[in-house]
Design an enzyme around this catalytic site. Structure first.
Site, PDB file in Angstrom:
ATOM      1  N   LYS A  16       0.854  -1.190   0.000  1.00  0.00           N
ATOM      2  CA  LYS A  16       0.000   0.000   0.000  1.00  0.00           C
ATOM      3  C   LYS A  16       0.886   1.235   0.000  1.00  0.00           C
ATOM      4  O   LYS A  16       2.039   1.219   0.439  1.00  0.00           O
ATOM      5  CB  LYS A  16      -0.943   0.017   1.204  1.00  0.00           C
ATOM      6  CG  LYS A  16      -0.262   0.039   2.584  1.00  0.00           C
ATOM      7  CD  LYS A  16       0.134   1.417   3.070  1.00  0.00           C
ATOM      8  CE  LYS A  16       0.774   1.349   4.455  1.00  0.00           C
ATOM      9  NZ  LYS A  16       1.467   2.621   4.815  1.00  0.00           N
ATOM     10  N   ASP A 141      -2.789  -1.366  10.394  1.00  0.00           N
ATOM     11  CA  ASP A 141      -2.994  -1.398   8.942  1.00  0.00           C
ATOM     12  C   ASP A 141      -3.711  -2.656   8.459  1.00  0.00           C
ATOM     13  O   ASP A 141      -4.185  -2.701   7.321  1.00  0.00           O
ATOM     14  CB  ASP A 141      -1.654  -1.283   8.205  1.00  0.00           C
ATOM     15  CG  ASP A 141      -1.070   0.115   8.253  1.00  0.00           C
ATOM     16  OD1 ASP A 141      -1.806   1.055   8.601  1.00  0.00           O
ATOM     17  OD2 ASP A 141       0.127   0.266   7.949  1.00  0.00           O
TER      18      ASP A 141
END
Length: 293
Positions: A16, A141
């Site tokens: 990401k 996350d």
């Protein structure tokens, strides 16, 4: 990815990027309130899962610097076993591609891919919401990767709203330095009072290619990291001579956006000898998105 009743192979755990990262406050418990947009990439670690009949969870590949018992992948599998009471076991192979301590979410993404893959392989049929409630126990996350869509994130990163992002190519450059996230969050120079923005603020800018990614917001951690780690500062400076660039997460990786693979590859070809760069395309959803409903 290959799929059978006893194994799931070539499961991508995508990286990401934080297209921006604002720290808007600090809670009494020490956690930070943030706002960010998470962008998935078609680049990451690859995991392979094979059923075991003895109920054990085993990581069958060595990951340097990460003991098996503390690996988020193993913890995710054991958490899922404890939550569901399944008698199934699994062998997990990990082909590491993403550098650690780089702000790319590697370990968190591996954990999320494990939750999603075992939800399918162990035939658990847990909802995405239930998997996200487990994911938050593994790291800030991990819920995003289980969420599985590009997202506007708030709170400590667990409040997620899907955002539509245009297709882009990225050059991600990772200096050979490990940046400890906790060290940056605790630094007295870190800005913690950035004014909150809205999704509408971001979406009004995200279709503009002029100066992107620095046309919207910033990474509040970047100044702290570049002041402490000359290697990161050097990459930011070099990339800015080519195109606007920004650090992701707490570093150390720095990224720049391009309209085509050709442009990104051309920039990569100019990297100084010894620098580690990767070209990746944006993703709209996690490759295992369909493994939860």
């Amino acid at each position: 990815m290959t799929d059978s009743t006893r194994s799931l192979r070539n499961c991508l755990a995508p990286a990401k990027l934080n297209l921006f990262l604002h720290i808007t406050g600090r809670r009494p418990n020490g956690y930070h309130d943030l706002q960010s947009v998470f962008q998935l990439l078609n680049w990451g670690d690859t995991l392979h899962f094979t059923l075991r009949d003895d109920g054990r969870v085993a990581r069958v590949t060595d990951v340097p610097g990460v003991p098996e018992e503390s690996d988020l992948v193993v913890r995710a599998a054991n958490l899922l076993k404890a939550h569901t009471g399944t008698a199934a076991g699994v062998d997990i192979e990990i082909d590491k591609c993403l550098p650690m301590g780089a702000g790319l979410g590697g370990g968190s993404s591996d954990a999320a891919t494990t939750l999603l893959a075992l939800n399918r392989l162990w035939q658990l049929d847990l909802s995405r919401t239930e998997l996200q409630s487990l994911a938050v126990k593994l790291g800030a996350d991990v819920p995003f990767f289980v969420f599985g869509k590009n997202a506007f994130a708030e709170g400590i990163g667990e409040e997620l709203a899907e955002v539509e992002l245009p297709t882009r190519w990225f050059l991600v450059v990772t200096p050979r330095v490990h940046v400890p996230t906790a060290e940056i969050f605790s630094d007295e120079l870190l800005t913690r009072n950035t004014k909150p923005v809205t999704i509408a603020d971001f979406l009004a800018q995200q279709n503009s290619d002029a100066g992107w990614p620095d046309s919207f917001g910033r990474n509040d951690m970047q100044q702290v990291v570049t002041s402490k780690y000359a290697e990161v500062a050097q990459v930011v400076k070099w990339l800015y001579n080519v195109t606007p660039a920004r650090m992701t997460g707490s570093g150390a990786s720095v990224f720049a956006a391009f309209q085509s693979k050709h442009e990104a590859e051309a920039a990569k070809a100019q990297l100084p000898t010894g620098w580690n760069g990767a070209v990746a395309e944006s993703l709209n959803e996690h490759p295992l998105f369909a493994f939860a409903s």
